[in-house]
Design a protein around this motif. Structure first.
Motif, PDB file in Angstrom:
ATOM      1  N   GLU A  23       0.817  -1.205   0.000  1.00 57.93           N
ATOM      2  CA  GLU A  23       0.000   0.000   0.000  1.00 57.93           C
ATOM      3  C   GLU A  23       0.854   1.260   0.000  1.00 57.93           C
ATOM      4  N   ASN A  24       0.176   2.378  -0.280  1.00 52.97           N
ATOM      5  CA  ASN A  24       0.742   3.703  -0.034  1.00 52.97           C
ATOM      6  C   ASN A  24      -0.343   4.533   0.672  1.00 52.97           C
ATOM      7  N   SER A  25      -0.230   5.830   0.642  1.00 54.72           N
ATOM      8  CA  SER A  25      -1.173   6.671   1.390  1.00 54.72           C
ATOM      9  C   SER A  25      -2.560   6.716   0.764  1.00 54.72           C
ATOM     10  N   PHE A  26      -2.692   6.241  -0.479  1.00 51.49           N
ATOM     11  CA  PHE A  26      -3.929   6.454  -1.218  1.00 51.49           C
ATOM     12  C   PHE A  26      -4.686   5.174  -1.538  1.00 51.49           C
ATOM     13  N   HIS A  51      -8.167  -1.260  -3.026  1.00 48.75           N
ATOM     14  CA  HIS A  51      -9.102  -0.588  -2.116  1.00 48.75           C
ATOM     15  C   HIS A  51      -8.706   0.884  -2.012  1.00 48.75           C
ATOM     16  N   GLY A  52      -9.588   1.775  -2.470  1.00 51.17           N
ATOM     17  CA  GLY A  52      -9.321   3.208  -2.381  1.00 51.17           C
ATOM     18  C   GLY A  52      -9.376   3.707  -0.949  1.00 51.17           C
ATOM     19  N   SER A 148       5.647   4.257  -8.262  1.00 46.61           N
ATOM     20  CA  SER A 148       4.648   3.199  -8.189  1.00 46.61           C
ATOM     21  C   SER A 148       4.817   2.415  -6.893  1.00 46.61           C
ATOM     22  N   ILE A 149       3.746   1.771  -6.466  1.00 50.71           N
ATOM     23  CA  ILE A 149       3.888   0.834  -5.357  1.00 50.71           C
ATOM     24  C   ILE A 149       4.058  -0.551  -5.954  1.00 50.71           C
ATOM     25  N   SER A 150       4.867  -1.372  -5.318  1.00 47.38           N
ATOM     26  CA  SER A 150       5.191  -2.663  -5.926  1.00 47.38           C
ATOM     27  C   SER A 150       5.367  -3.731  -4.857  1.00 47.38           C
TER      28      SER A 150
END
Length: 281
Positions: A23-26, A51-52, A148-150
């Motif tokens: 995940e990240n913050s968003f 999931h937003g 990007s998240i990976s």
């Protein structure tokens, strides 16, 4: 029965799912792999769950890549005192399969989006024995994130029925896998080959062979095997097996049709070994 030495009894674990979350913050993303064990020539089924979080996002791309690693052997400068060539091993990665989302989409705060993805596991995907590694990398690009998240997930790859039968035959003859690695090759269909090194611990070849090295390559219609027999206690060749194959110095090879009945494979392999390789110089 499948080859116990290679751990090919997977029925109970085959239906397990491998789950990874990143995940990240968003957004929060889950990558769910439906199979615990993969087989060359089959598909891998993956579910991506996104999931937003706090605000509306644009997901510009989802990218999945199936990777493996191999080693490239490179010459260094000559030693000024011993006048010998030195080598270094460089780890390389190779993309086996690639999937990209065809369109961007919006995801709102609290919204959940699922994507069911199917990727092919190519025939010559390395079998994950010893230090051989195959992994899936998932990358998700969002409008609010510079990077990007990976996520990377190591996977388990086992031999298909044809290869498993060949390994079983070799083991029945007292040959045990000592080492497996992927190494670079030039002028071949792929940039690397997987080499299997067997040693006779008992049986008819014990005392006659130091080791037997095997390279395999699978196409839709044939499985090709190249053999190199070492009979002495020391190796004389300074070249890798991949190098010997690329320059045509591996003279022992066997081709098996993929339509061959599994029950016939045993006789084909044994007949070839005993008529062509046994005590040949």
């Amino acid at each position: 029965m499948c080859n116990l030495y290679l751990g090919a009894i997977f029925f109970m674990s085959f239906f397990k799912k491998i789950l990874a979350s990143f995940e990240n913050s968003f957004i929060t993303a889950n990558s769910i792999i439906q199979q615990a064990v993969l087989f060359p020539g089959k598909d891998i089924n993956i579910k991506i769950n996104i999931h937003g979080k706090h605000k509306k996002q644009i997901i510009s791309n989802i990218n999945l890549k199936l990777y493996c690693h191999y080693f490239e052997k490179k010459h260094t400068q000559k030693d000024n005192f011993f006048y010998k060539k030195h080598f270094i091993k460089i780890s390389r990665s190779h993309t086996l399969s690639n999937w990209n989302l065809a369109f961007p989409f919006n995801i709102k705060s609290g919204e959940i989006r699922d994507f069911n993805i199917s990727m092919n596991v190519p025939w010559n995907t390395p079998i994950t024995i010893n230090n051989t590694k195959v992994w899936l990398e998932t990358k998700i690009h969002t409008s609010m994130s510079i990077n990007s998240i990976s996520n990377k997930e190591l996977l388990t790859v086992r031999p298909d029925a044809l290869m498993d039968q060949i390994f079983t035959v070799l083991e029945e003859q007292g040959l045990r896998i000592r080492h497996v690695k992927c190494e670079t090759i030039e002028g071949f269909i792929s940039p690397f080959i997987q080499k299997f090194e067997f040693v006779p611990t008992m049986g008819p070849y014990h005392g006659y062979w130091r080791e037997i090295e095997i390279i395999t390559h699978r196409s839709n219609n044939f499985l090709k095997l190249w053999f190199e027999i070492n009979r002495n206690q020391t190796k004389n060749s300074k070249e890798t097996l991949g190098k010997l194959l690329s320059i045509g110095k591996l003279k022992y090879q066997l081709e098996i049709s993929t339509e061959t009945c599994i029950q016939e494979v045993r006789n084909i392999v044994l007949n070839y070994i005993n008529s062509t390789l046994w005590r040949k110089k």
